[in-house]
Scaffold this motif. Sequence first.
Motif, short mmCIF file in Angstrom:
data_model
loop_
_atom_site.label_atom_id
_atom_site.label_comp_id
_atom_site.label_asym_id
_atom_site.label_seq_id
_atom_site.Cartn_x
_atom_site.Cartn_y
_atom_site.Cartn_z
N PRO A 35 0.78 -1.29 -0.07
CA PRO A 35 -0.13 -0.02 -0.11
C PRO A 35 0.87 1.40 0.07
CG PRO A 35 -0.01 -0.95 2.21
CD PRO A 35 0.48 -2.06 1.34
N TYR A 36 2.24 1.19 0.46
CA TYR A 36 2.93 2.52 0.27
C TYR A 36 3.89 2.28 -0.94
CZ TYR A 36 1.44 3.54 5.13
OH TYR A 36 0.74 3.85 6.16
N ASN A 37 4.22 1.33 -1.64
CA ASN A 37 4.94 1.18 -2.52
C ASN A 37 4.37 0.27 -3.67
OD1 ASN A 37 7.10 0.79 -4.46
ND2 ASN A 37 8.61 0.65 -3.03
N ALA A 59 -9.61 -5.76 -4.15
CA ALA A 59 -8.54 -4.97 -3.09
C ALA A 59 -9.17 -3.43 -3.04
CB ALA A 59 -7.35 -5.05 -3.59
N SER A 60 -8.83 -2.84 -2.13
CA SER A 60 -9.15 -1.37 -1.98
C SER A 60 -7.99 -0.74 -1.14
CB SER A 60 -10.54 -1.10 -1.18
OG SER A 60 -10.70 0.25 -1.27
N SER A 61 -7.52 0.61 -1.70
CA SER A 61 -6.44 1.06 -0.88
C SER A 61 -6.52 2.72 -1.10
CB SER A 61 -5.23 0.44 -1.73
OG SER A 61 -3.99 1.40 -1.02
N THR A 62 -6.02 3.38 0.13
CA THR A 62 -6.23 4.62 -0.06
C THR A 62 -5.07 5.45 -0.68
OG1 THR A 62 -4.85 4.71 1.98
CG2 THR A 62 -7.07 4.67 2.16
N ASN A 63 -4.04 4.50 -1.44
CA ASN A 63 -3.21 5.21 -2.32
C ASN A 63 -3.74 5.03 -3.64
OD1 ASN A 63 -2.97 2.27 -3.22
ND2 ASN A 63 -0.84 2.46 -3.14
N ARG A 64 -4.62 4.73 -3.99
CA ARG A 64 -5.32 4.88 -5.54
C ARG A 64 -6.25 5.94 -5.32
NH1 ARG A 64 -2.38 2.25 -9.02
NH2 ARG A 64 -1.80 0.00 -8.44
N ARG A 67 -8.85 7.50 7.92
CA ARG A 67 -7.17 7.48 8.49
C ARG A 67 -6.78 6.21 8.76
NH1 ARG A 67 -6.57 11.83 5.28
NH2 ARG A 67 -7.92 13.58 5.93
N THR A 68 -7.55 5.49 9.33
CA THR A 68 -7.21 4.23 10.31
C THR A 68 -6.57 2.99 9.40
OG1 THR A 68 -9.37 3.47 10.67
CG2 THR A 68 -8.11 4.77 12.37
N THR A 69 -7.47 2.67 8.58
CA THR A 69 -7.12 1.49 7.57
C THR A 69 -6.63 1.94 6.35
OG1 THR A 69 -8.81 0.16 8.59
CG2 THR A 69 -8.08 -0.52 6.26
N ILE A 70 -5.53 1.26 5.90
CA ILE A 70 -5.12 1.96 4.40
C ILE A 70 -5.24 1.09 3.29
CG2 ILE A 70 -3.45 3.35 5.40
CD1 ILE A 70 -1.09 1.23 5.09
N ALA A 71 -5.18 -0.50 3.56
CA ALA A 71 -5.56 -1.39 2.43
C ALA A 71 -6.43 -2.56 3.06
CB ALA A 71 -4.25 -1.75 1.79
N THR A 72 -7.17 -3.04 2.07
CA THR A 72 -7.87 -4.49 2.28
C THR A 72 -7.94 -5.13 1.17
OG1 THR A 72 -9.83 -3.39 1.37
CG2 THR A 72 -9.55 -3.30 4.13
N TRP A 73 -8.16 -6.63 1.18
CA TRP A 73 -8.02 -7.64 0.27
C TRP A 73 -9.36 -8.52 0.81
CZ3 TRP A 73 -3.43 -5.55 1.69
CH2 TRP A 73 -2.76 -5.08 0.64
N THR A 74 -10.02 -8.91 -0.13
CA THR A 74 -11.21 -9.87 0.29
C THR A 74 -11.46 -10.89 -0.68
OG1 THR A 74 -13.01 -8.34 -0.72
CG2 THR A 74 -12.55 -8.15 1.50
N VAL A 111 -3.45 -1.71 8.72
CA VAL A 111 -3.73 -0.47 9.04
C VAL A 111 -2.68 0.57 9.04
CG1 VAL A 111 -5.58 -1.42 10.86
CG2 VAL A 111 -3.16 -1.26 11.34
N SER A 112 -2.98 1.98 9.42
CA SER A 112 -2.07 2.95 9.20
C SER A 112 -0.43 2.59 9.65
CB SER A 112 -2.45 4.18 9.69
OG SER A 112 -2.97 4.22 10.72
N SER A 113 -0.58 1.84 10.80
CA SER A 113 0.85 1.42 11.33
C SER A 113 1.53 0.70 10.79
CB SER A 113 0.35 0.76 12.84
OG SER A 113 -0.15 -0.30 12.74
N GLY A 114 0.94 0.20 9.52
CA GLY A 114 1.72 -1.01 8.76
C GLY A 114 1.05 -2.63 9.41
N ALA A 115 0.66 -2.58 10.29
CA ALA A 115 0.03 -4.02 11.04
C ALA A 115 -0.99 -4.52 10.07
CB ALA A 115 -0.46 -3.95 12.42
N ALA A 116 -0.79 -5.93 9.91
CA ALA A 116 -1.75 -6.75 8.99
C ALA A 116 -2.48 -7.56 9.88
CB ALA A 116 -0.80 -7.37 7.86
#
Length: 290
Positions: free
Chosen positions: A187-189, A206-211, A231-238, A273-278
């Motif tokens: 999500p960051y690169n 997938a959905s991401s805030t970088n798109r 702001r809290t979640t940055i990417a998801t896949w389902t 999430v925004s901290s990078g934790a999955a």
Amino acid sequence: MPHPGWSSFSFDGIGTRWEISTAAGLDTGVRRQLLDAVEEYDQTYSRFRQDSLVSGLATKPGRVELPGHAAALRNIYEALYRLSNGAVTPLIGSSLSRLGYDAAYSLAPSGPAEAPPRWEDALDWSGTALVAKEPLVLDIGAAGKGQLVDLLGSILRSAGHSDFLVDGSGDMLHAGNQPVTVALEHPYNTAQAIGILELQNSALCASSTNRRAWGDGLHHVLDGSTGRPIRTTIATWTMAASAMVADALATALFMVEPATLEAEFDFSWLRVVSSGAATFSDGFEGKLFT
């Protein structure tokens, strides 16, 4: 990636890039059906073109009769609107436009974030009949591309294709005996992956805030109860049986806890999430890199 030797048919539609990969080549008639389905969907729902079926509702109330597949779209939106307390809504278009993601792609906010009208106040949607009680901007982007992926898959099956991959810029539907390996974009690169998974006879979205991001912290995933970007979640896949469900839930995971969604939907998921934790569900079949 599709299997070596498969045929590929690529084109642009609904503002995104499509790639249809099949074990057997597509004849001209099937290609035309696919292109027509994408154009018809865009002409029905697009808020970016003045000639779409729903575009007139932005300026005055009225009634439109939608295609038959709109009933399924309405049902999943109704469920997610209920489960999210209004955060997932097909009326988010006015909030997106206000922040600059408007029909002209101005990317310049016209004012501070603002919640859209509430469904129960502004919209009566029953099956294929949609009635706007006031001017509103319909935006079915949370589930619409996924539904279109499913519709294209149905065209392929009807034409006798049993081995295929429909890829709408990352929203995918696979059918066949051999799985395809899919990279999970960082999500960051966007040039890196955080993992891979094997996709077989299933949909992945997938959905991401970088798109579709612009300005200072502005992106397309908004909380419908406030109109503000998440702001809290940055990417998801389902992963789910249908791309429409997977697409809708990929957005919903930004606003709703997985357990709430799992009570009503059969799917697997990964969330960053925004901290990078999955975190991910027990049934998620991907492998994350360390």
